[in-house]
Design an enzyme around this catalytic site. Structure first.
Site, short mmCIF file in Angstrom:
data_model
loop_
_atom_site.label_atom_id
_atom_site.label_comp_id
_atom_site.label_asym_id
_atom_site.label_seq_id
_atom_site.Cartn_x
_atom_site.Cartn_y
_atom_site.Cartn_z
N TRP A 1 2.35 3.16 -2.40
CA TRP A 1 2.21 3.52 -3.20
C TRP A 1 1.08 4.27 -3.49
O TRP A 1 1.16 5.66 -3.59
CB TRP A 1 2.20 2.69 -5.09
CG TRP A 1 4.10 2.91 -5.22
CD1 TRP A 1 4.02 2.37 -4.61
CD2 TRP A 1 4.38 2.60 -6.49
NE1 TRP A 1 5.76 2.40 -4.94
CE2 TRP A 1 5.57 2.40 -6.77
CE3 TRP A 1 3.43 2.78 -7.82
CZ2 TRP A 1 6.28 2.04 -7.67
CZ3 TRP A 1 3.93 2.33 -9.12
CH2 TRP A 1 5.29 2.55 -9.01
N LYS B 1 6.64 -0.69 -14.23
CA LYS B 1 8.28 -1.54 -13.67
C LYS B 1 8.28 -2.16 -14.43
O LYS B 1 7.51 -3.36 -14.95
CB LYS B 1 8.01 -2.12 -12.23
CG LYS B 1 8.96 -2.08 -11.86
CD LYS B 1 9.46 -3.07 -10.04
CE LYS B 1 8.39 -3.96 -9.95
NZ LYS B 1 8.61 -4.04 -8.27
N GLY C 1 0.97 -1.34 0.15
CA GLY C 1 -0.15 -0.06 0.61
C GLY C 1 0.95 0.90 0.09
O GLY C 1 0.12 2.38 0.29
N ASP D 1 -4.28 -6.26 -6.15
CA ASP D 1 -2.60 -6.91 -5.85
C ASP D 1 -3.25 -8.48 -5.38
O ASP D 1 -5.08 -8.83 -4.49
CB ASP D 1 -2.14 -6.54 -4.56
CG ASP D 1 -0.67 -7.25 -4.86
OD1 ASP D 1 0.20 -6.78 -4.95
OD2 ASP D 1 -0.48 -8.29 -4.20
N ASP E 1 -6.25 -11.09 -8.65
CA ASP E 1 -5.35 -11.30 -9.84
C ASP E 1 -6.09 -10.19 -10.63
O ASP E 1 -7.36 -10.32 -11.71
CB ASP E 1 -5.92 -12.46 -10.47
CG ASP E 1 -4.41 -12.66 -12.04
OD1 ASP E 1 -3.52 -11.56 -12.00
OD2 ASP E 1 -4.38 -13.92 -12.43
N ASP F 1 3.21 -1.15 -10.22
CA ASP F 1 4.02 -2.13 -9.81
C ASP F 1 4.07 -3.93 -9.31
O ASP F 1 4.95 -4.28 -9.06
CB ASP F 1 4.64 -1.20 -8.14
CG ASP F 1 5.88 -1.15 -7.82
OD1 ASP F 1 6.56 -1.81 -8.22
OD2 ASP F 1 6.25 -1.74 -6.19
#
Length: 234
Positions: free
Chosen positions: A92, A188, A90, A108, A124, A148
Protein backbone atom coordinates in the site's frame (compact mmCIF):
# COMPACT_ATOMS: atom_id res chain seq x y z
CA UNK A 1 -6.70 -12.37 8.15
CA UNK A 2 -5.13 -15.53 6.85
CA UNK A 3 -4.24 -13.92 3.54
CA UNK A 4 -2.55 -10.97 5.21
CA UNK A 5 -0.62 -13.15 7.66
CA UNK A 6 0.67 -15.25 4.80
CA UNK A 7 1.61 -12.34 2.55
CA UNK A 8 3.65 -10.84 5.36
CA UNK A 9 5.65 -14.03 5.76
CA UNK A 10 6.65 -14.15 2.09
CA UNK A 11 9.81 -12.26 1.20
CA UNK A 12 8.83 -9.33 -1.04
CA UNK A 13 9.88 -9.58 -4.70
CA UNK A 14 12.74 -7.30 -5.65
CA UNK A 15 11.70 -6.93 -9.25
CA UNK A 16 9.60 -8.24 -12.05
CA UNK A 17 11.56 -11.32 -13.02
CA UNK A 18 10.79 -14.85 -11.96
CA UNK A 19 12.75 -16.60 -9.24
CA UNK A 20 14.17 -19.10 -11.70
CA UNK A 21 12.29 -22.08 -10.31
CA UNK A 22 9.24 -23.36 -12.11
CA UNK A 23 5.87 -23.69 -10.45
CA UNK A 24 6.24 -27.46 -10.62
CA UNK A 25 9.60 -27.34 -8.89
CA UNK A 26 8.27 -25.12 -6.13
CA UNK A 27 5.24 -27.34 -5.59
CA UNK A 28 7.51 -30.41 -5.44
CA UNK A 29 9.64 -28.68 -2.83
CA UNK A 30 6.52 -27.87 -0.85
CA UNK A 31 5.43 -31.49 -0.44
CA UNK A 32 7.19 -31.70 2.89
CA UNK A 33 4.97 -28.90 4.23
CA UNK A 34 1.76 -29.46 6.15
CA UNK A 35 -1.38 -29.95 4.09
CA UNK A 36 -2.67 -26.48 4.96
CA UNK A 37 0.65 -24.84 4.09
CA UNK A 38 0.82 -26.66 0.79
CA UNK A 39 -2.76 -25.69 -0.04
CA UNK A 40 -1.92 -22.04 0.67
CA UNK A 41 1.24 -22.24 -1.46
CA UNK A 42 -0.65 -23.78 -4.37
CA UNK A 43 -3.26 -21.04 -4.14
CA UNK A 44 -0.55 -18.37 -4.09
CA UNK A 45 1.23 -19.81 -7.12
CA UNK A 46 -2.02 -19.98 -9.08
CA UNK A 47 -3.29 -16.57 -8.00
CA UNK A 48 -3.21 -14.09 -10.91
CA UNK A 49 -2.80 -11.14 -8.54
CA UNK A 50 0.23 -12.78 -6.92
CA UNK A 51 1.70 -13.32 -10.37
CA UNK A 52 0.97 -9.71 -11.38
CA UNK A 53 2.46 -8.35 -8.16
CA UNK A 54 5.64 -10.32 -8.78
CA UNK A 55 5.84 -9.26 -12.43
CA UNK A 56 5.15 -5.57 -11.72
CA UNK A 57 7.36 -5.26 -8.64
CA UNK A 58 4.67 -4.81 -6.00
CA UNK A 59 5.50 -6.19 -2.59
CA UNK A 60 2.17 -7.98 -2.20
CA UNK A 61 -1.06 -8.74 -4.03
CA UNK A 62 -2.73 -6.39 -1.54
CA UNK A 63 -1.47 -3.52 -3.70
CA UNK A 64 -4.29 -4.32 -6.12
CA UNK A 65 -6.86 -3.95 -3.35
CA UNK A 66 -5.82 -0.36 -2.79
CA UNK A 67 -5.56 0.43 -6.50
CA UNK A 68 -9.08 -0.95 -6.93
CA UNK A 69 -10.38 1.20 -4.09
CA UNK A 70 -8.56 4.29 -5.36
CA UNK A 71 -9.75 3.78 -8.92
CA UNK A 72 -13.29 3.99 -7.61
CA UNK A 73 -13.00 6.73 -5.00
CA UNK A 74 -9.98 8.76 -6.21
CA UNK A 75 -8.53 9.13 -2.73
CA UNK A 76 -4.84 9.60 -3.52
CA UNK A 77 -3.73 12.92 -4.97
CA UNK A 78 -0.42 14.51 -5.86
CA UNK A 79 1.46 16.04 -2.95
CA UNK A 80 -0.67 14.56 -0.17
CA UNK A 81 0.46 13.13 3.17
CA UNK A 82 -0.56 9.54 3.92
CA UNK A 83 -0.44 7.32 7.00
CA UNK A 84 -0.48 3.53 6.47
CA UNK A 85 -1.37 1.42 9.51
CA UNK A 86 -0.45 -2.25 9.26
CA UNK A 87 1.87 -1.43 6.38
CA UNK A 88 3.97 -4.60 6.03
CA UNK A 89 5.27 -5.66 3.61
CA UNK A 90 4.72 -2.29 1.92
CA UNK A 91 2.37 -2.78 -1.01
CA UNK A 92 0.00 0.00 0.00
CA UNK A 93 2.93 2.33 0.66
CA UNK A 94 4.15 1.66 -2.88
CA UNK A 95 0.73 2.40 -4.35
CA UNK A 96 0.36 5.67 -2.43
CA UNK A 97 3.77 6.89 -3.57
CA UNK A 98 3.28 5.82 -7.17
CA UNK A 99 -0.05 7.62 -7.31
CA UNK A 100 1.44 10.90 -6.18
CA UNK A 101 1.68 11.00 -2.39
CA UNK A 102 4.52 13.28 -1.34
CA UNK A 103 5.05 11.73 2.09
CA UNK A 104 4.00 8.36 3.50
CA UNK A 105 4.49 7.19 7.07
CA UNK A 106 3.81 3.51 7.77
CA UNK A 107 3.85 1.27 10.83
CA UNK A 108 3.63 -2.44 11.46
CA UNK A 109 4.56 -4.96 14.12
CA UNK A 110 6.76 -6.59 11.50
CA UNK A 111 9.87 -5.01 10.03
CA UNK A 112 9.29 -3.37 6.66
CA UNK A 113 12.14 -3.22 4.18
CA UNK A 114 12.91 0.43 3.29
CA UNK A 115 10.97 2.14 0.53
CA UNK A 116 12.31 5.37 -0.91
CA UNK A 117 10.03 8.26 -0.02
CA UNK A 118 8.48 6.55 3.00
CA UNK A 119 9.18 6.68 6.72
CA UNK A 120 8.55 3.18 8.08
CA UNK A 121 8.33 2.26 11.77
CA UNK A 122 8.37 -1.19 13.35
CA UNK A 123 6.10 -0.83 16.35
CA UNK A 124 2.69 -1.54 17.82
CA UNK A 125 0.47 1.22 16.50
CA UNK A 126 -1.67 1.09 19.63
CA UNK A 127 1.34 1.75 21.89
CA UNK A 128 1.71 5.19 23.44
CA UNK A 129 3.58 7.69 21.30
CA UNK A 130 3.55 5.72 18.02
CA UNK A 131 0.84 7.87 16.49
CA UNK A 132 2.86 10.98 17.35
CA UNK A 133 5.89 9.45 15.61
CA UNK A 134 3.87 9.00 12.44
CA UNK A 135 2.64 12.58 12.50
CA UNK A 136 6.13 13.89 13.17
CA UNK A 137 7.46 11.93 10.19
CA UNK A 138 4.89 13.60 7.95
CA UNK A 139 5.57 17.06 9.32
CA UNK A 140 1.88 17.83 9.40
CA UNK A 141 -1.63 16.44 9.40
CA UNK A 142 -2.33 13.58 6.97
CA UNK A 143 -4.76 13.90 4.09
CA UNK A 144 -5.45 10.17 4.09
CA UNK A 145 -5.23 7.39 6.68
CA UNK A 146 -5.12 3.80 5.48
CA UNK A 147 -5.51 0.79 7.74
CA UNK A 148 -4.94 -2.77 6.60
CA UNK A 149 -4.37 -3.87 10.20
CA UNK A 150 -5.47 -7.30 11.32
CA UNK A 151 -4.71 -9.54 14.26
CA UNK A 152 -3.69 -13.13 14.74
CA UNK A 153 -6.93 -15.06 15.08
CA UNK A 154 -7.46 -17.16 18.19
CA UNK A 155 -10.20 -19.38 16.80
CA UNK A 156 -12.62 -18.07 19.42
CA UNK A 157 -15.21 -16.09 17.49
CA UNK A 158 -16.14 -13.55 20.15
CA UNK A 159 -12.52 -12.91 21.13
CA UNK A 160 -11.56 -12.41 17.48
CA UNK A 161 -14.54 -10.11 16.92
CA UNK A 162 -13.55 -7.93 19.85
CA UNK A 163 -9.95 -7.73 18.63
CA UNK A 164 -11.13 -6.72 15.16
CA UNK A 165 -13.33 -4.01 16.65
CA UNK A 166 -10.46 -2.81 18.85
CA UNK A 167 -8.18 -2.28 15.85
CA UNK A 168 -10.90 -0.54 13.86
CA UNK A 169 -11.64 1.74 16.81
CA UNK A 170 -7.97 2.62 17.25
CA UNK A 171 -7.50 3.40 13.56
CA UNK A 172 -10.75 5.39 13.39
CA UNK A 173 -9.90 7.42 16.49
CA UNK A 174 -6.49 8.29 15.05
CA UNK A 175 -8.00 9.28 11.70
CA UNK A 176 -10.75 11.46 13.16
CA UNK A 177 -8.37 13.18 15.58
CA UNK A 178 -5.58 13.90 13.10
CA UNK A 179 -6.82 14.10 9.51
CA UNK A 180 -7.04 17.40 7.72
CA UNK A 181 -10.58 18.68 7.16
CA UNK A 182 -11.95 16.92 4.11
CA UNK A 183 -9.54 14.01 4.57
CA UNK A 184 -10.23 10.35 3.90
CA UNK A 185 -10.00 7.08 5.79
CA UNK A 186 -9.86 3.47 4.56
CA UNK A 187 -10.03 0.62 7.05
CA UNK A 188 -10.23 -3.13 6.68
CA UNK A 189 -13.03 -4.86 8.49
CA UNK A 190 -14.84 -8.13 8.13
CA UNK A 191 -18.42 -9.02 7.41
CA UNK A 192 -20.12 -9.02 10.77
CA UNK A 193 -16.94 -7.77 12.44
CA UNK A 194 -17.44 -4.02 12.73
CA UNK A 195 -19.41 -2.69 15.68
CA UNK A 196 -22.36 -0.46 15.00
CA UNK A 197 -21.01 2.14 17.44
CA UNK A 198 -17.83 2.58 15.39
CA UNK A 199 -19.77 2.95 12.17
CA UNK A 200 -22.11 5.46 13.76
CA UNK A 201 -19.18 7.55 14.98
CA UNK A 202 -17.66 7.57 11.51
CA UNK A 203 -20.97 8.61 9.98
CA UNK A 204 -20.98 11.61 12.29
CA UNK A 205 -17.37 12.48 11.50
CA UNK A 206 -17.37 12.06 7.69
CA UNK A 207 -19.70 13.22 4.96
CA UNK A 208 -19.81 9.88 3.15
CA UNK A 209 -19.28 6.23 4.13
CA UNK A 210 -19.12 3.31 1.72
CA UNK A 211 -18.31 -0.40 2.02
CA UNK A 212 -16.41 -2.03 -0.80
CA UNK A 213 -14.92 -5.42 -1.61
CA UNK A 214 -12.19 -4.92 -4.25
CA UNK A 215 -11.85 -7.45 -7.04
CA UNK A 216 -8.44 -8.41 -5.66
CA UNK A 217 -10.02 -9.47 -2.38
CA UNK A 218 -10.53 -13.21 -2.56
CA UNK A 219 -14.11 -14.36 -2.90
CA UNK A 220 -13.77 -16.75 0.02
CA UNK A 221 -12.45 -14.02 2.32
CA UNK A 222 -14.85 -12.20 4.62
CA UNK A 223 -12.78 -9.00 4.46
CA UNK A 224 -14.37 -5.79 3.26
CA UNK A 225 -13.13 -2.21 3.36
CA UNK A 226 -14.86 0.80 4.78
CA UNK A 227 -14.13 4.02 2.88
CA UNK A 228 -14.90 7.28 4.66
CA UNK A 229 -14.45 10.60 2.86
CA UNK A 230 -14.88 14.27 3.70
CA UNK A 231 -13.83 14.58 7.34
CA UNK A 232 -15.94 17.27 9.00
CA UNK A 233 -14.57 19.91 11.32
CA UNK A 234 -16.86 21.67 13.80
Amino acid sequence: MADDERRRMVRPPTGGESSGRSVGQRLKAARSHTASSQHWLERQLNDPYVQRAHAEGWRSRAAFKLTGIDDRFHLIHSGMRVVDLGAAPGGWVQVALKRGAALVAGVDLLEIEPIQGAHLIQADFTAAGVGDQLLAALGGAPDLVLSDMAHNTTGHRETDRLKIIGLIEAAAAFAVANLKPGGGFVVKTFQGGAAGDVLQQLKLAFTDIKHVKPKASRADSSEIFLVATGLKRC
